[in-house]
Design an enzyme around this catalytic site. Structure first.
Site, PDB file in Angstrom:
ATOM      1  NE  ARG A 113      -3.670  -0.093   2.422  1.00 66.44           N
ATOM      2  CZ  ARG A 113      -4.157  -0.735   3.483  1.00 66.44           C
ATOM      3  NH1 ARG A 113      -3.829  -0.332   4.702  1.00 66.44           N
ATOM      4  NH2 ARG A 113      -4.963  -1.755   3.328  1.00 66.44           N
ATOM      5  NE  ARG A 145      -5.661  -3.320  15.245  1.00 69.15           N
ATOM      6  CZ  ARG A 145      -6.683  -4.118  14.931  1.00 69.15           C
ATOM      7  NH1 ARG A 145      -7.366  -4.743  15.867  1.00 69.15           N
ATOM      8  NH2 ARG A 145      -7.020  -4.297  13.682  1.00 69.15           N
ATOM      9  CE  LYS A 146      -8.265  -0.226  11.169  1.00 69.86           C
ATOM     10  NZ  LYS A 146      -8.656  -0.960   9.958  1.00 69.86           N
ATOM     11  N   GLY A 191     -16.619  -6.913   1.892  1.00 70.33           N
ATOM     12  CA  GLY A 191     -16.578  -8.363   1.850  1.00 70.33           C
ATOM     13  C   GLY A 191     -16.618  -9.051   3.193  1.00 70.33           C
ATOM     14  CB  CYS A 233     -12.114  -2.569   4.188  1.00 73.39           C
ATOM     15  SG  CYS A 233     -11.109  -3.236   5.538  1.00 73.39           S
ATOM     16  N   GLY A 234     -15.028  -1.473   3.046  1.00 71.95           N
ATOM     17  CA  GLY A 234     -15.816  -0.837   1.994  1.00 71.95           C
ATOM     18  C   GLY A 234     -16.770   0.221   2.511  1.00 71.95           C
TER      19      GLY A 234
END
Length: 567
Positions: free
Chosen positions: A77, A186-187, A447, A452-453
């Site tokens: 990425r 975390r992120k 998904g 994430c979508g």
């Protein structure tokens, strides 16, 4: 002995080393091959370099313990702050994609570009090729500050409050690769927007700064409203607004202070599933007032009280089409990269067109589209035709413009369903069935429950599941409707309807057909969904009355144990 939990293992590995110090090891792995890579790099440390192992195409149900099997290939990425890049940079990405990534890449919802199929032998060459053009992958994944996002047309938008892109670039420079922030729970996601429409979604970021103006001593002053702890995943939380007016010169100290506060929150390190900053509010009783008090103690100064804010009202902004800039005689041209997928040839052509028709400047958007900016308006139509010719449509249907999709089982080890090819097929079906559909539509395909979508903020969000059809487990989707940000912010509500992926076009044709028949004058999809119950929405989707079904059954673990996909 007590077995080490996932959280304990990751925390131990992070304490042991800063992965950003491991470039020499990455180069050694490339010389010695995949077999030389130790498990701690495969499962953890590579992420700090924007690198994940790639799934085998079956997703989570093809593996065990909630994670699918991995190939000896990587996803890489690329971090692109504010989505701003040059034609030289895009051409370099195109060349690397052609040489090392099977010729395809994906634009993401955080203005990044992802490559796939990268081998360990190729990884140093990919990293070096990016560095040579001023790009990198540092912190694009891992427990760090991710790509800092902003309005894709910052500095160009005639109606913007302020061009906030310098703050985005400064924040990225401050935090990406900074050893003080390599070990967060975390992120951590940041958005800084200077536009009126908040198109970088501050409400779903850990830090969301939106430009606002106040009058001091008879003179206008631009500052920022501050939201914290937003996030989606399986448990969405829209950020809490603090009672704060953040001055321009306070933005970086505030960002650093919040990142430090998150870094030092040991309670968030106990469970990986509950390690995001939002869980201070969701699980640990924090309020906006407590958060602001903790922040001000840390940064050493008090923030001015918040100013009255006017959130955008039902604004839809995909930046697709030809739009006048505030620079007289110039426009930007936005093109759809359908479901975020873009080829090396398309990137190379787009770079060439940006140079031929403009100054070689491009932007990536968080709706997975691509813009060419600073185009002389007299050349904009010609550029649009050239972009259309390479498959990057300028304009197009509401379905093509509004569809967003995550990586899906094609590449992701956590996904339950395939999303990219499905989304393309879905758009084509809807364009054929509902020609001339005249409403803006956010149709987000994710998904798995991790979102994430971003299905929670969509008009229609569909979440990947599995169902059994004729004794075989097949891809399916669960429907949520009515997500919105801005003035009417709300997470999309699950309506209790699930169907096989092959039946989704039928369901959406019925639902949108009912909207077209029943809508009141001026009524958009959000308001239509508000005035209909879940039972009614299910009936529209199914074409008949159906009872509600649980959202979270069957689970990926159930499917792995059942071995459904392997049949």
């Amino acid at each position: 002995m007590v077995k080490e939990t996932t959280a304990q293992r990751v925390e131990r590995l992070k304490r042991a080393r800063n992965p950003w110090d491991g470039l020499d090891e990455i180069r050694r792995f490339a010389r010695e091959g995949f077999g030389s890579i130790p498990p701690e790099w495969i499962g953890t440390y590579f992420r700090w370099w924007g690198v994940y192992t790639q799934g085998d195409g079956a997703g989570v149900v093809g593996g065990q313990n909630g994670v699918g099997r991995a190939l000896q290939k990587f996803m890489v990425r690329i971090r692109i702050p504010n989505g701003i890049m040059t034609s030289r940079q895009l051409r370099a990405i195109a060349d690397l994609t052609r040489l090392h990534a099977n010729g395809i890449a994906d634009l993401t919802v955080r203005q990044n570009i992802q490559l796939h199929w990268v081998t360990i032998e190729s990884l140093p060459e990919v990293l070096d090729g990016l560095w040579q053009v001023g790009l990198n992958t540092t912190g694009a994944c891992g427990d760090v500050v991710r790509n800092v996002t902003g309005c894709p047309v910052a500095g160009l938008d005639a109606d913007e409050v302020v061009d906030a892109s310098p703050l985005v670039l400064e924040a990225s420079k401050l935090l990406a690769g900074n050893a003080e922030f390599y070990n967060l729970p975390r992120k951590f996601k940041i958005s800084i927007a200077g536009c009126h429409s908040w198109c970088s979604y501050p409400e779903i970021n850990d830090i969301g700064l939106t430009a606002i103006t106040r009058t001091v001593g008879g003179k206008p002053e631009v500052g920022f409203s501050l939201r914290v702890a937003g996030g989606l995943s399986a448990e969405p939380y829209l950020g809490s607004r603090l009672n704060a007016f953040v001055r321009w010169n306070q933005v970086q100290p505030v960002i650093k202070g919040i990142a430090e506060l998150f870094r030092d929150s040991d309670v968030l390190r106990e469970h990986r599933e509950r390690a995001r900053m939002k869980f201070l509010f969701l699980r640990h009783g924090w309020t906006a007032e407590r958060f602001q008090a903790e922040l001000e103690d840390r940064i050493g100064f008090r923030l001015d009280p918040a100013e009255e804010e006017h959130a955008p009202d039902d604004v839809y902004r995909d930046h697709v089409g030809i739009h006048a800039q505030k620079q007289a005689g110039f426009s930007y041209v936005g093109a759809v990269a359908l479901r975020g997928r873009i080829t090396a040839d398309q990137m190379n052509s787009a770079a060439e067109l940006a140079e031929r028709f403009a100054g070689g400047e491009l932007r990536a958007t968080n709706m997975q589209n691509l813009l060419v900016v600073n185009v002389p308006t007299i050349k904009a139509d010609s550029l649009a035709r050239e972009l259309d010719a390479i498959g990057l449509r300028v304009g197009g249907s509401s379905f093509a413009r509004g569809t967003v999709a995550c990586s899906g089982t094609e590449f992701c080890k956590l996904a339950i369903t395939e999303t990219k090819q499905f989304s393309r097929w879905l758009v084509e079906e809807l364009e054929e069935r509902l020609p001339g559909f005249d409403q803006h539509l956010r149709l987000h395909v994710t998904g798995c429950p991790n979102s994430c979508g971003q299905h929670w903020i969509a008009d229609i969000g569909i979440e990947g599941k599995k169902i059994k059809v004729n004794d075989r487990m097949v891809d399916a989707y669960y429907f949520c409707v009515g997500g919105a940000l801005g003035l009417h912010q709300s997470t999309a509500r699950p309506v209790g309807y699930r169907c096989a992926a092959t039946e989704v076009p039928d369901a959406l044709e019925r639902l949108l057909g009912q909207y077209l028949e029943q809508r009141e004058p001026g009524e958009n999809l959000r308001r239509f969904f508000v005035r209909h119950s879940d039972t009614q929405i299910r009936q529209f989707l199914a074409g008949e009355f159906v009872p509600a079904v649980p959202r979270d059954l069957p689970s990926p673990q159930d499917l792995v144990q059942a071995g459904g996909i392997g049949d």
